[in-house]
Design an enzyme around this catalytic site. Sequence first.
Site, short mmCIF file in Angstrom:
data_model
loop_
_atom_site.label_atom_id
_atom_site.label_comp_id
_atom_site.label_asym_id
_atom_site.label_seq_id
_atom_site.Cartn_x
_atom_site.Cartn_y
_atom_site.Cartn_z
N SER A 166 0.69 -1.20 -0.22
CA SER A 166 0.25 0.50 -0.27
C SER A 166 1.10 1.03 0.04
CB SER A 166 -0.70 0.10 1.22
OG SER A 166 -1.89 1.35 1.24
N HIS B 88 -8.11 -5.86 0.51
CA HIS B 88 -7.35 -3.70 -0.14
C HIS B 88 -5.69 -4.91 0.98
CE1 HIS B 88 -4.57 -0.87 -0.65
NE2 HIS B 88 -4.13 -0.68 0.06
N ASP C 132 -10.18 -6.20 -3.79
CA ASP C 132 -9.38 -4.80 -3.51
C ASP C 132 -10.02 -3.91 -4.84
OD1 ASP C 132 -8.10 -2.04 -3.24
OD2 ASP C 132 -6.28 -2.78 -2.36
#
Length: 195
Positions: free
Chosen positions: A95, A173, A146
């Site tokens: 991320s 995610h 996601d």
Amino acid sequence: IRFSSDTWLQLQTLATLARAGYRAVAIDLPGKGRGGARRPRPPARGDTPVSRAPGLGRSKDAVAPAPVGQPAPGAFLKAVWEALGLGTAVLVSPSLSGMYSLPFLLEHSALLKAYVPVAPICTEKFLPEQYAQIKTPTLIVYGEQDAELGQASLGNLRHLPAHRVLALQGAGHACYLDKPDEWHRGLLAFLQQLE
């Protein structure tokens, strides 16, 4: 931020890698993770100059070299890499850490044995032609639920020529949190095929 280097401890990723014979290091992003200045401690057995280096271990006090969502200079992560004495290693980057790992990948890929992006941010900041020049073995990881960042990062990172994809079914995610067993199996399988 709810994610930090402690996430990899709690998830048992560091222990899983250690049991498989890998040295694993988890670091926090500047301004994130554990906070505050700590009192100096006396040297412990096994300490190295790196483990006691000023600033390491106090990421909350560190200043980020770029605003969130903008790529940080590749030299930033390279300096951390060298301070930790990592040599040639595998970089796992989930991320937000994409703003650090992607410039590092593009500028210093010779330091990478492999790259494991997990739905990272900033993939759209680079051109397909830039990705196409990178020969680093890559495991692109994302949660199939996601629908935004996972799909967008997959679309951009597919331009890396030496990539494989690990889509974690039923995961969002933070797919490694949703499916830790599948995450660990996929990561270890990828690492073992590098040898």
